[in-house]
Scaffold this active site. Structure first.
Site, short mmCIF file in Angstrom:
data_model
loop_
_atom_site.label_atom_id
_atom_site.label_comp_id
_atom_site.label_asym_id
_atom_site.label_seq_id
_atom_site.Cartn_x
_atom_site.Cartn_y
_atom_site.Cartn_z
N HIS A 34 0.85 -1.21 0.00
CA HIS A 34 0.00 0.00 0.00
C HIS A 34 0.88 1.25 0.00
O HIS A 34 1.25 1.77 1.06
CB HIS A 34 -0.93 0.00 1.23
CG HIS A 34 -1.93 1.11 1.26
ND1 HIS A 34 -3.26 0.92 1.60
CD2 HIS A 34 -1.82 2.43 0.99
CE1 HIS A 34 -3.91 2.07 1.54
NE2 HIS A 34 -3.05 3.02 1.17
N HIS A 36 1.17 4.99 -2.29
CA HIS A 36 0.68 5.87 -3.37
C HIS A 36 1.87 6.58 -4.00
O HIS A 36 2.66 7.21 -3.28
CB HIS A 36 -0.26 6.92 -2.81
CG HIS A 36 -1.49 6.37 -2.16
ND1 HIS A 36 -2.66 6.14 -2.84
CD2 HIS A 36 -1.73 5.99 -0.87
CE1 HIS A 36 -3.58 5.66 -2.00
NE2 HIS A 36 -3.03 5.56 -0.81
N ASN A 38 2.30 9.43 -5.78
CA ASN A 38 2.51 10.86 -5.51
C ASN A 38 2.65 11.18 -4.02
O ASN A 38 3.17 12.23 -3.67
CB ASN A 38 1.41 11.71 -6.15
CG ASN A 38 1.68 11.96 -7.63
OD1 ASN A 38 2.40 12.88 -7.99
ND2 ASN A 38 1.13 11.11 -8.49
N PRO A 116 -4.43 7.29 -12.49
CA PRO A 116 -4.16 7.90 -13.79
C PRO A 116 -4.91 9.21 -13.93
O PRO A 116 -6.06 9.30 -13.48
CB PRO A 116 -4.69 6.85 -14.79
CG PRO A 116 -4.83 5.59 -14.01
CD PRO A 116 -5.09 5.99 -12.60
N ASP A 155 -9.93 7.68 -7.96
CA ASP A 155 -9.95 8.77 -6.98
C ASP A 155 -11.40 9.08 -6.62
O ASP A 155 -12.25 9.16 -7.51
CB ASP A 155 -9.26 10.00 -7.60
CG ASP A 155 -9.04 11.12 -6.59
OD1 ASP A 155 -9.96 11.40 -5.79
OD2 ASP A 155 -7.95 11.71 -6.61
N GLY A 187 -8.45 8.45 -2.16
CA GLY A 187 -8.80 9.86 -2.26
C GLY A 187 -9.45 10.35 -0.98
O GLY A 187 -9.70 9.56 -0.05
N HIS A 214 -9.80 1.70 0.22
CA HIS A 214 -9.59 2.51 1.43
C HIS A 214 -10.89 2.52 2.21
O HIS A 214 -11.91 2.95 1.69
CB HIS A 214 -9.23 3.95 1.06
CG HIS A 214 -7.81 4.11 0.68
ND1 HIS A 214 -7.25 3.47 -0.39
CD2 HIS A 214 -6.81 4.84 1.24
CE1 HIS A 214 -5.98 3.79 -0.47
NE2 HIS A 214 -5.68 4.62 0.49
N GLU A 217 -11.48 5.57 6.97
CA GLU A 217 -10.52 6.57 7.49
C GLU A 217 -11.28 7.62 8.29
O GLU A 217 -10.71 8.31 9.12
CB GLU A 217 -9.77 7.24 6.34
CG GLU A 217 -8.65 6.38 5.79
CD GLU A 217 -7.91 7.08 4.68
OE1 GLU A 217 -6.86 7.68 4.97
OE2 GLU A 217 -8.37 7.05 3.53
N ASP A 292 1.81 3.76 3.05
CA ASP A 292 0.83 4.72 2.56
C ASP A 292 1.53 5.80 1.72
O ASP A 292 1.43 5.80 0.49
CB ASP A 292 0.04 5.37 3.71
CG ASP A 292 -1.35 5.82 3.29
OD1 ASP A 292 -1.74 5.51 2.14
OD2 ASP A 292 -2.04 6.47 4.09
C1 6MZ Z 1 -6.91 8.22 0.94
C2 6MZ Z 1 -4.95 8.66 -0.15
C3 6MZ Z 1 -4.24 8.60 1.07
O1 6MZ Z 1 -2.53 8.42 -6.91
O2 6MZ Z 1 -1.65 10.73 -7.24
N1 6MZ Z 1 -4.07 8.94 -1.12
N2 6MZ Z 1 -6.27 8.46 -0.20
N3 6MZ Z 1 -6.30 8.16 2.14
C4 6MZ Z 1 -4.97 8.36 2.26
N4 6MZ Z 1 -4.42 8.35 3.50
C5 6MZ Z 1 -3.70 9.45 4.03
N5 6MZ Z 1 -2.95 8.81 0.80
C6 6MZ Z 1 -2.86 9.00 -0.55
O3 6MZ Z 1 -1.06 9.43 -5.15
C7 6MZ Z 1 -1.58 10.43 -4.30
C8 6MZ Z 1 -3.05 10.21 -4.08
O4 6MZ Z 1 -3.30 9.01 -3.36
C9 6MZ Z 1 -4.44 9.15 -2.54
C10 6MZ Z 1 -4.93 10.58 -2.72
O5 6MZ Z 1 -5.96 10.59 -3.68
C11 6MZ Z 1 -3.69 11.29 -3.24
O6 6MZ Z 1 -3.99 12.45 -4.00
P1 6MZ Z 1 -1.37 9.33 -6.73
O7 6MZ Z 1 -0.08 8.80 -7.30
#
Ligand code: 6MZ
Length: 352
Positions: A34, A36, A38, A116, A155, A187, A214, A217, A292
């Protein structure tokens, strides 16, 4: 002066214990299920990108300096990141850096997730976004001994049609030979309705993609219960479940992706002592320790494992078992899992 209150003392004791586990956890072979893209951007890269744009970086620097940031602040930061990472070249760069960083701390397998994005201002389509991710993976591959697979994220800000586009893209890329592990829903949890995403998630499932959602949260029973009823292959976070939902989760045996620092930073869980990791482990529920967003929360997979180990006072063999168990919950075929077990065992063996 010089006195610490009980909370601080507890935090310091935990930090000390965590530091003791760190060398072992760094050397341990690990799997990331898990992360992400960005959110895993290096803080230094983020600031560099902001300066390149001649932005006033004080707000960004201030948010990055804080070790606690609420969920709304976190999503404000994601908004800023989105502005700074809109061009293909930057996406390629951050992908390469994220893979290098995970590989450098002995991560042997990662399912990297990313949403994407379309952005007509820079000629970006969801496909061209993914292609720039792929270039980053290809550059990192020869120097990074890590098995990388992709999860495409939907998202929560997206419409049903946009979410469907992502799943359709996942189908196309898979057909072209890309290693797509599954589909994620992520998101801002304060945004979006379950009924908007459900059709795209059902479609993804029909197409044979495992789902990682997700969940919980924030308190949102409708969302949480619909997700549990769908029985996705994995759930992330599960912080704000009521007693009934807990019972359903524990009975379901759906593996949970646990992100300790993220949950604490965003205050989805009040303190490490109250984190549900202990309950999950006591119930022998399947879990995987994950990061995360390493960049956003200034953490690493080694640190998360050390934090879990110190929180649960694990013995070294138990840390190994915990790290190894993530193999069982990867979205991978049994032949891949067999190879992962072999790689894990031969590398973990050297630690003894
Ligand atoms: C929910 C999260 C997150 O997809 O642009 N993201 N969504 N809960 C979280 N916990 C804190 N952490 C990250 O990576 C960034 C995106 O991942 C999701 C959010 O939509 C964030 O903009 P990408 O590569």
């Amino acid at each position: 002066p010089g006195m610490v209150n009980i909370d601080d003392a507890a935090v310091l004791a935990m930090e000390d214990l965590m530091t003791e586990y760190l060398p072992m956890c760094r050397a341990m072979p690990k799997l990331e299920l898990h992360a992400h893209l960005n959110g895993s951007i290096r803080a230094a890269t983020l600031l560099e990108l902001a300066r390149e744009r001649d932005e006033d970086c004080t707000e960004l620097e201030n948010i990055l300096k804080k070790d606690k940031r609420s969920l709304p602040e976190t999503f404000k930061l994601f908004g800023l990141i989105r502005i700074l990472t809109t061009d293909h070249r930057v996406i390629t760069r951050i992908t390469r850096e994220v893979i290098e960083d995970f590989a450098a701390e002995n991560t042997i397998y990662i399912e990297l997730r990313t949403a994407p994005k379309n952005n007509s201002a820079v000629g970006m389509t969801k496909r061209s976004y993914m292609e720039s991710v792929k270039v980053g993976l290809d550059i990192a591959a020869p120097v990074s001994p890590i098995h990388v697979r992709l999860i495409l994220s939907i998202d929560r800000r997206e419409t049903t049609e946009a979410a469907m586009d992502t799943v359709r893209l996942a189908c196309e890329l898979r057909k072209e030979g890309w290693d797509i592990a599954g589909i994620d829903l992520s998101g801002d949890p304060a945004i979006g309705e379950w009924t908007t995403f459900a059709p795209a998630l059902m479609f993804a499932r029909e197409q044979g993609f495992p789902l990682a959602l997700h969940c919980g949260e924030v308190r949102n029973s409708e969302d949480i219960r619909s997700m549990l009823a769908m029985r996705p292959e994995r759930l992330g976070h599960v912080c704000c479940l009521d007693n009934y939902e807990w019972e359903v989760l524990l009975a379901s045996r759906i593996p949970v992706e646990v992100c300790l620092t993220s949950n604490l930073a965003t205050q989805s869980v009040p303190s490490i002592e109250e984190h549900h990791l202990a309950v999950l482990l006591k119930s022998d529920h399947p879990i995987a320790i994950c990061t995360d967003d390493t960049g956003i929360f200034a953490t690493s997979l080694s640190r998360e494992l050390a934090l879990a180990a110190s929180c649960l006072a694990l013995k070294p063999e138990e840390v190994t078992t915990l790290a190894r168990s993530a193999i069982d919950f990867a979205f991978a075929e049994s032949s891949v899992k067999r190879t992962l077990h072999q790689t894990f065992d031969s590398r973990a063996q050297k630690l003894l």
